[in-house]
Design a protein around this motif. Structure first.
Motif, PDB file in Angstrom:
ATOM      1  N   PRO A   2       0.846  -1.196   0.000  1.00 33.83           N
ATOM      2  CA  PRO A   2       0.000   0.000   0.000  1.00 33.83           C
ATOM      3  C   PRO A   2       0.883   1.249   0.000  1.00 33.83           C
ATOM      4  CG  PRO A   2       0.030  -0.996   2.156  1.00 33.83           C
ATOM      5  CD  PRO A   2       0.860  -1.857   1.273  1.00 33.83           C
ATOM      6  N   HIS A  60      -4.968  -5.627  -3.627  1.00 29.91           N
ATOM      7  CA  HIS A  60      -4.718  -4.229  -4.022  1.00 29.91           C
ATOM      8  C   HIS A  60      -5.919  -3.288  -3.809  1.00 29.91           C
ATOM      9  CE1 HIS A  60      -6.243  -5.131  -8.210  1.00 29.91           C
ATOM     10  NE2 HIS A  60      -6.702  -3.913  -8.070  1.00 29.91           N
ATOM     11  N   TRP A  63      -4.560  -0.137  -2.252  1.00 33.57           N
ATOM     12  CA  TRP A  63      -3.366   0.456  -2.834  1.00 33.57           C
ATOM     13  C   TRP A  63      -3.731   1.698  -3.639  1.00 33.57           C
ATOM     14  CZ3 TRP A  63      -0.775  -4.418  -5.382  1.00 33.57           C
ATOM     15  CH2 TRP A  63      -0.426  -5.330  -4.385  1.00 33.57           C
TER      16      TRP A  63
END
Length: 130
Positions: A2, A60, A63
């Motif tokens: 992240p 993700h 992210w």
């Protein structure tokens, strides 16, 4: 990972988590998408891809990746049997700034079995905020 684009390091390895090949899921996948495939052969290639895609999507979600530009160089090595635990990992191969607000990150993704053997791999390109 992240991290924003500028904090990502080439060579960085990130775990994408793990997921088992479940018998019910395999049977349902075969019935829906690969009729004629025998479950004794293990998970079909399309299911292996779907397992990787799920691990990648879950990993993700937080992210600062704003867009996936491509998934290519796909390679299937084996079809894991029911019960096999698959682990996903991502290795940052390269990155390229694109203006002051974003950059492109190129990564190698691997799906490994419990013995650490390669099951599936691919390359991705994604846009990350700076």
């Amino acid at each position: 990972m992240p991290a924003r684009f500028d904090d990502i390091e080439i060579g960085q390895v990130v775990s994408l988590g793990a997921m088992a090949v479940e018998a019910k899921a395999l049977d349902a996948f075969i019935a829906a998408f690969t009729p004629g495939w025998a479950a004794e052969r293990g998970a079909p290639d399309a299911m292996v891809y779907a397992i990787w895609a799920k691990l990648d999507a879950v990993a993700h979600t937080d992210w600062p990746q704003t867009k996936r530009l491509g998934v290519d160089a796909l390679r299937w090595v084996r079809n894991p049997p029911v019960g096999e635990l698959l682990r996903g990992r991502m290795t940052v191969m390269a990155k390229d700034p694109v203006g002051k607000d974003k950059g492109i990150v190129i990564c190698q993704h691997d799906l490994l079995d419990e013995a650490g053997r390669l099951v599936f791999s691919c390359l991705t390109r994604g846009v990350f905020a700076r």
